[in-house]
Every structure is written in C-alpha cells, then in structure tokens.
Design a protein around this motif. Structure first.
Motif, PDB file in Angstrom:
ATOM      1  N   ALA A 134      37.676  38.161  42.181  1.00 30.51           N
ATOM      2  CA  ALA A 134      38.713  39.192  42.311  1.00 30.51           C
ATOM      3  C   ALA A 134      39.107  39.720  40.929  1.00 30.51           C
ATOM      4  CB  ALA A 134      39.923  38.609  43.032  1.00 30.51           C
ATOM      5  N   THR A 135      39.160  38.822  39.943  1.00 30.90           N
ATOM      6  CA  THR A 135      39.540  39.230  38.580  1.00 30.90           C
ATOM      7  C   THR A 135      38.542  40.230  38.014  1.00 30.90           C
ATOM      8  OG1 THR A 135      40.499  37.047  38.271  1.00 30.90           O
ATOM      9  CG2 THR A 135      40.121  38.365  36.280  1.00 30.90           C
ATOM     10  N   THR A 136      37.242  39.930  38.215  1.00 30.35           N
ATOM     11  CA  THR A 136      36.209  40.839  37.707  1.00 30.35           C
ATOM     12  C   THR A 136      36.293  42.193  38.406  1.00 30.35           C
ATOM     13  OG1 THR A 136      34.783  38.930  37.343  1.00 30.35           O
ATOM     14  CG2 THR A 136      33.724  41.093  37.329  1.00 30.35           C
ATOM     15  N   ILE A 137      36.484  42.162  39.716  1.00 30.21           N
ATOM     16  CA  ILE A 137      36.590  43.426  40.458  1.00 30.21           C
ATOM     17  C   ILE A 137      37.788  44.234  39.959  1.00 30.21           C
ATOM     18  CG2 ILE A 137      37.058  44.401  42.744  1.00 30.21           C
ATOM     19  CD1 ILE A 137      35.420  42.076  43.923  1.00 30.21           C
ATOM     20  N   GLU A 138      38.898  43.558  39.684  1.00 30.92           N
ATOM     21  CA  GLU A 138      40.082  44.266  39.176  1.00 30.92           C
ATOM     22  C   GLU A 138      39.791  44.892  37.816  1.00 30.92           C
ATOM     23  OE1 GLU A 138      43.184  41.388  39.156  1.00 30.92           O
ATOM     24  OE2 GLU A 138      43.206  41.225  41.345  1.00 30.92           O
ATOM     25  N   LYS A 139      39.112  44.117  36.968  1.00 26.18           N
ATOM     26  CA  LYS A 139      38.811  44.608  35.616  1.00 26.18           C
ATOM     27  C   LYS A 139      37.871  45.822  35.674  1.00 26.18           C
ATOM     28  CE  LYS A 139      36.428  43.223  31.399  1.00 26.18           C
ATOM     29  NZ  LYS A 139      35.633  42.183  30.730  1.00 26.18           N
ATOM     30  N   LEU A 140      36.796  45.691  36.434  1.00 24.94           N
ATOM     31  CA  LEU A 140      35.829  46.786  36.519  1.00 24.94           C
ATOM     32  C   LEU A 140      36.429  47.977  37.257  1.00 24.94           C
ATOM     33  CD1 LEU A 140      32.544  44.806  37.320  1.00 24.94           C
ATOM     34  CD2 LEU A 140      33.520  45.410  35.099  1.00 24.94           C
ATOM     35  N   GLY A 141      37.209  47.680  38.289  1.00 25.57           N
ATOM     36  CA  GLY A 141      37.850  48.757  39.050  1.00 25.57           C
ATOM     37  C   GLY A 141      38.775  49.579  38.179  1.00 25.57           C
ATOM     38  N   TYR A 195      38.275  45.937  48.020  1.00 32.64           N
ATOM     39  CA  TYR A 195      36.967  45.402  47.611  1.00 32.64           C
ATOM     40  C   TYR A 195      37.068  43.894  47.375  1.00 32.64           C
ATOM     41  CZ  TYR A 195      34.214  49.680  47.002  1.00 32.64           C
ATOM     42  OH  TYR A 195      33.490  50.809  47.222  1.00 32.64           O
ATOM     43  N   ALA A 196      38.146  43.463  46.723  1.00 28.16           N
ATOM     44  CA  ALA A 196      38.320  42.029  46.441  1.00 28.16           C
ATOM     45  C   ALA A 196      38.433  41.241  47.744  1.00 28.16           C
ATOM     46  CB  ALA A 196      39.559  41.807  45.573  1.00 28.16           C
ATOM     47  N   ALA A 197      39.180  41.772  48.710  1.00 25.77           N
ATOM     48  CA  ALA A 197      39.335  41.090  50.001  1.00 25.77           C
ATOM     49  C   ALA A 197      37.999  41.015  50.728  1.00 25.77           C
ATOM     50  CB  ALA A 197      40.364  41.830  50.860  1.00 25.77           C
ATOM     51  N   ARG A 198      37.228  42.098  50.633  1.00 25.59           N
ATOM     52  CA  ARG A 198      35.929  42.112  51.294  1.00 25.59           C
ATOM     53  C   ARG A 198      35.005  41.064  50.676  1.00 25.59           C
ATOM     54  NH1 ARG A 198      30.965  43.965  52.242  1.00 25.59           N
ATOM     55  NH2 ARG A 198      30.606  45.348  54.004  1.00 25.59           N
TER      56      ARG A 198
END
Lengths: 118, 278
Positions: free
Chosen positions: B63-70, B83-86
């Motif tokens: 989730a952290t990586t998705i937040e950073k890239l997002g 996306y993180a939940a998915r």
C-alpha cells in the motif's frame, strides 16, 4: 530486551520417525515426558537454539517453524494482524505455564509467539 | 459466511496497479520515442530495477508503494486507496488460500472424527487433567492423535487453554448433539474465514447436507454444468485482467458406505501398497 528466536519446531506427519532421524543423525536427545507429550529436542551443543517436534495432521504439510519470545503474546499477535499477517491460533496457556500463539506473516509463513512461564 | 458483497466506498479499479503502470508506461513510450523504463522510473522516484521487478510481477506492491507512486502520477487519493485495497484483496485470495483449505479440512475432520467431541466432553469433567497423555489414555488413542485433534480445535476456536489446569470448551452444549456440533463448527469456520479477511473480491461458502448417495452422480454432473456455465460467462469478455481459482469439493463425511473387511480375517491394511517401499 529484544525478541529472540528461542526454538525451532518440526511439524511432522510421522513425529516418531522424525525424532529417530534427527536423533540418529545429530545425536540430539528427544524427551516427550511432559504434559502435552511434546517431543522436546536437546541438541546438547550448549549454543544455538533448541527445538521440538509436533504432529502435523494428515491433510497438512511437514515443515519447520520458529518461535520468537515476546513479553506480551497477545499484543504481538494483534500487531502481526495489523501488519498484514494473521492469527492462526490465538494466545493459549499451555499446561507447563508457557503462553503461545501461532501466527502467519503476510506471505502465509507460520511462526510462533512465545512467553516462558514465570 | 460471506454470501453478498457490500458496495465498496470507492469503485474498484478495473485492473490492478501493476497493469495500470504497464499501460501508463506503454502510453508514454508511444507518445515519446525517447521515453524508457529508466526515464519512467526516474519520474516515479524509484530505482529502475525495482520498477522492472514490479512491472514483471516479481515484486509485490505494498500500500505504501502504491501511495508513493500514485502521488507521483497525480492520482486522486480515492483512486490510490482503491488500488491499494484491490492489491490487498488479491493478495489475500492468493496466500490465504492454503489457510482456508486447511481450516475447511479441520472443520470436516472435527465433524467426522469423534475424537474431537470426546476431548471436548472430557474438558468438562471434574476429573479432567490438562495433559495430552491423560487424554490419550482415557480415550485409548495415541498422544499424537490427541495433539492433532487439539490443534484443530484450537485453530477453529472450539477450545481455549485458559491456564495450566483449565481448558474451556467454547461450543457450549453443542457436543451433546452431533447436528448442533456441526452447525457450531461451520459457524466458527465462517467466522474464522471472515476474520482472515476474505475480501470483497472473493467468496467462501460451505454446507453440510444429508443426502441419498445414489443422487451423488447427478450432483457431480450439475457441478460440471455449473463450472461450464461460469467458464462461458467469463470467456465472453474479450478483455480479462485477473486470474481466480474456483474450487468445489463434494465428499462424504462419514464411512457409512465403506466396504466391510474381508471375511477371511485379513484386513485391508494387510494388502501391500505397491507404491510403498519394503
């Protein structure tokens, strides 16, 4: 205080054969004279960690897991769940007074949380 | 037991975040011949080898990586959260599959093997001793059999070891009635699966049912038709973006129809297994 790995546990579908195998291979001593009939392994080395053998059910797998000593088993089990792991067996008080929980990490690898009897 | 999905707060993305990144990179490369994986990694603020592993599915997305890239891609927070939940749900449906199968097997064993209810009955006796050796001697079985059964009862939350001397049967009075015990076991199984986080994108259900054995072939044929129907449903979509696994198990919980032992006094165990070495 740190949280040391205190013990390895072999989950075996044939615990007697596993005890015989490792006993003959490494000259480890196996003692099951305790309330759970738990096969405790004494390596006799004076260093490293000791272990044990627990029966795996027919539908399960044979594998090895590690036990980590913590001050608060319940708190660490809850924390494991928060971090994406899961609690397989909630904290239990064993007949010898030790407290134990089984968790799995985020990849599903099981491990034990353990606090020795006081 | 999970039967109906709740409406998610944010629409679930049609694809996983890794696929989104692949598409975004491809779009940028198509629009600019000089764009590359290395340039994309620099834009995202990650090492290019790390990004390569993510895009190839060799590295899990947290989730952290998705937040950073997002954030680097100016995605709306709600989209990032979705996306993180998915990713989390997809992760659960993969790595907890083994745990779910084990729990279902535990539940079937508890229902089918009277050792488990016998242990729970012993727990309520005044003479009870929290000692696997004592339980084994009372039930006339091996200590390992007792411990395997204990492990199943603990995993399903049907037994609790409260202190050195006190174990608690958490089924209430259900052990007096096999039907009630089955219902309790299945409720605990469903509750445990829920606790493990079976997400919006998966479904887990089970039932125990009495039947006429001669109807089983018809049931098996219906299962085959159901699988074929589902396969047709999904095959109709030209564009598919994920892979799921469906497992259906139909098996007897009793040995009521097992063959009798041979009349000549031998047992089936005496017949050598051709795969077993001498």
């Amino acid at each position: 205080m740190g949280r040391p790995v205190m013990q390895f546990q072999i989950l075996s579908k044939d615990p007697e054969r596993a005890a015989s195998f490792y006993g003959r291979l490494f000259e480890w001593k196996v003692d099951a004279n305790n309330a759970l009939g738990y096969r405790q392994i004494k390596t006799g080395a004076g260093r490293g960690i000791e272990g044990g053998i627990w029966p795996s059910p027919p539908e399960g797998h044979a594998f090895v897991q590690l036990f980590v000593e913590v001050g608060d088993v319940g708190a660490h089990a809850a924390r494991a769940a928060e971090l994406g792991g899961r609690v397989v067996i909630p904290p239990q008080k064993l007949p010898d007074g030790d407290e134990l929980a089984i968790c799995a990490d985020a990849e599903g690898i099981p491990f034990g949380l353990y606090r020795a009897a006081r | 037991m999970k039967t109906a999905a709740r409406a998610p707060a944010t629409p679930t993305p049609a694809t996983c975040f890794r696929r989104f990144l692949q598409s975004d990179l491809a779009r940028r490369c198509a629009g600019n011949p000089h764009h590359s994986l290395r340039a994309y990694a620099m834009h995202l603020g990650v090492d290019h080898s790390t990004l390569s592993q993510i895009l190839r599915g060799k590295r899990a997305l947290t989730a952290t990586t998705i937040e950073k890239l997002g954030a680097r891609l100016d995605l709306a927070p709600a989209v990032v959260d979705a996306y993180a939940a998915r990713e989390r749900a997809a992760s659960l449906s993969t790595h907890d599959g083994e745990g779910e199968r084990r729990l279902a097997a535990d539940a079937a064993s508890v229902v089918a093997d009277p050792t488990h209810s016998a242990i729970l009955e012993l727990v309520s006796l005044a003479e009870f001793r929290a000692d696997s050796r004592w339980i084994a001697s009372v039930l006339g079985i091996d200590v390992d059999e007792v411990n395997v059964a204990l492990h199943r009862l603990l995993r399903l939350g049907l037994l609790r070891m409260e202190s050195r001397e006190r174990w608690v049967d958490t089924t209430g009075d259900a052990i007096a009635d096999p039907g009630a015990l089955t219902a309790v076991v299945l409720r605990r199984l469903a509750a445990t699966l829920e606790r493990l986080g079976a997400g919006e994108l998966s479904d887990h259900s089970a039932m125990t049912v009495a039947l006429r054995a001669d109807r089983v072939p018809e049931a098996i044929a219906r299962i085959a038709r159901f699988r074929a129907e589902l396969a047709s449903l999904f095959a109709a979509d030209a564009r598919r973006d994920d892979v799921y696994r469906l497992e259906i198990h139909l098996f007897p919980l009793t040995n009521l129809r097992s063959e009798p032992e041979p009349a000549d006094g031998t047992t089936r165990d005496a017949v050598p297994d051709p795969l077993e070495r001498p």
